[in-house]
Design an enzyme around this catalytic site. Structure first.
Site, PDB file in Angstrom:
ATOM      1  N   PRO A 128     -22.777  19.804  37.963  1.00  0.00           N
ATOM      2  CA  PRO A 128     -22.262  20.928  38.761  1.00  0.00           C
ATOM      3  C   PRO A 128     -20.991  20.570  39.526  1.00  0.00           C
ATOM      4  O   PRO A 128     -20.041  21.362  39.574  1.00  0.00           O
ATOM      5  CB  PRO A 128     -23.420  21.247  39.712  1.00  0.00           C
ATOM      6  CG  PRO A 128     -24.641  20.777  38.982  1.00  0.00           C
ATOM      7  CD  PRO A 128     -24.194  19.529  38.275  1.00  0.00           C
ATOM      8  N   TYR A 129     -20.970  19.376  40.124  1.00  0.00           N
ATOM      9  CA  TYR A 129     -19.777  18.927  40.859  1.00  0.00           C
ATOM     10  C   TYR A 129     -18.593  18.751  39.918  1.00  0.00           C
ATOM     11  O   TYR A 129     -17.474  19.219  40.215  1.00  0.00           O
ATOM     12  CB  TYR A 129     -20.096  17.606  41.560  1.00  0.00           C
ATOM     13  CG  TYR A 129     -18.893  16.927  42.179  1.00  0.00           C
ATOM     14  CD1 TYR A 129     -18.352  17.384  43.376  1.00  0.00           C
ATOM     15  CD2 TYR A 129     -18.314  15.831  41.558  1.00  0.00           C
ATOM     16  CE1 TYR A 129     -17.243  16.758  43.945  1.00  0.00           C
ATOM     17  CE2 TYR A 129     -17.210  15.196  42.124  1.00  0.00           C
ATOM     18  CZ  TYR A 129     -16.685  15.657  43.306  1.00  0.00           C
ATOM     19  OH  TYR A 129     -15.588  15.038  43.861  1.00  0.00           O
ATOM     20  N   MET A 130     -18.813  18.107  38.789  1.00  0.00           N
ATOM     21  CA  MET A 130     -17.735  17.877  37.841  1.00  0.00           C
ATOM     22  C   MET A 130     -17.214  19.188  37.253  1.00  0.00           C
ATOM     23  O   MET A 130     -16.002  19.355  37.047  1.00  0.00           O
ATOM     24  CB  MET A 130     -18.199  16.932  36.735  1.00  0.00           C
ATOM     25  CG  MET A 130     -18.612  15.554  37.225  1.00  0.00           C
ATOM     26  SD  MET A 130     -17.284  14.668  38.072  1.00  0.00           S
ATOM     27  CE  MET A 130     -16.397  14.012  36.668  1.00  0.00           C
ATOM     28  N   LYS A 133     -14.921  20.796  39.814  1.00  0.00           N
ATOM     29  CA  LYS A 133     -13.617  20.143  39.823  1.00  0.00           C
ATOM     30  C   LYS A 133     -12.821  20.504  38.565  1.00  0.00           C
ATOM     31  O   LYS A 133     -11.606  20.764  38.633  1.00  0.00           O
ATOM     32  CB  LYS A 133     -13.786  18.625  39.914  1.00  0.00           C
ATOM     33  CG  LYS A 133     -14.301  18.133  41.256  1.00  0.00           C
ATOM     34  CD  LYS A 133     -13.315  18.458  42.375  1.00  0.00           C
ATOM     35  CE  LYS A 133     -13.720  17.831  43.687  1.00  0.00           C
ATOM     36  NZ  LYS A 133     -12.803  18.227  44.792  1.00  0.00           N
TER      37      LYS A 133
END
Length: 215
Positions: A128-130, A133
């Site tokens: 989710p974070y990647m 970004k």
């Protein structure tokens, strides 16, 4: 150059603000989301503006009056849920890009994450974070802004060395947060890195020299 740091109360953001305050070439402005953070920066002689990345584009745009460049170093942090990752790291970045375009700001430096441009390298717990970004970077690349995207490796809390490796593709290695901050500040004076994205890890080349080597 008048520089707005979005995410100025974060670990990298604070270092960027401090280094800009110490420089003779730039004026710094901190964007924060709490009144006590405004007071803290102003007690140090730093101009601070209040705005929330979960608020409106118009509110973010108001912090950019008279600004020449924006540094986006905001993040939801490791202790929050995926909902905040989407709202800060993705939607917050998108709002800041939109606000910069509306405000007539040209220079935009984004702090991303190494391997965000390679889905096959995303671990399950970081997806989710990647993804946030990845798509925030894509939005910036499709904008009219004079952008530079830095994708730092694994961040370390130790003194910077002043030496980095900068490239389109590097190994997934580490870098002190201080060296990331120093690279961002130095990058403001380098027009040769316009509309490009780079991996950023520790290396053997002085920061200014590494930036100068970019064609």
């Amino acid at each position: 150059m008048n520089v707005l740091v979005v995410g100025a109360n974060g670990q990298i953001g604070k270092m960027v603000v401090e280094k800009l305050q110490e420089s003779k070439q730039h004026e710094v402005r901190a964007m924060v989301r709490k009144e006590e953070q405004v007071a803290d920066f102003e007690s140090k002689g730093i101009t601070a503006k209040l705005a929330d990345l979960e608020g409106s584009v118009a509110d973010i745009q108001l912090t950019m009056e008279g600004v020449d460049a924006v540094v986006f170093s905001a993040g939801s942090g490791g202790s929050t849920g995926y909902d905040k990752t989407i709202m800060i790291d993705l939607d917050g970045a998108a709002k800041t890009i939109e606000a910069a375009e509306k405000a007539g700001v040209k220079r935009f430096i984004m702090v991303s994450s190494i391997a965000s441009n390679h889905r096959e390298k995303w671990s399950d717990d970081m997806k989710p974070y990647m993804a946030a970004k990845h798509y925030a970077d894509q939005m910036l690349e499709k904008s009219d802004l004079d952008y530079t995207i830095f994708r730092p490796g694994m961040l370390k809390d130790e003194p910077g060395t002043g030496k980095i490796q900068l490239g389109k593709e590097t190994a997934i290695e580490s870098i002190p947060r201080e060296d990331v901050a120093s690279t961002i500040v130095s990058a403001l004076d380098h027009s040769n890195i316009s509309r490009q994205a780079f991996d950023l890890i520790s290396g053997n080349t002085e920061i200014k020299e590494a930036l100068n080597q970019i064609g």
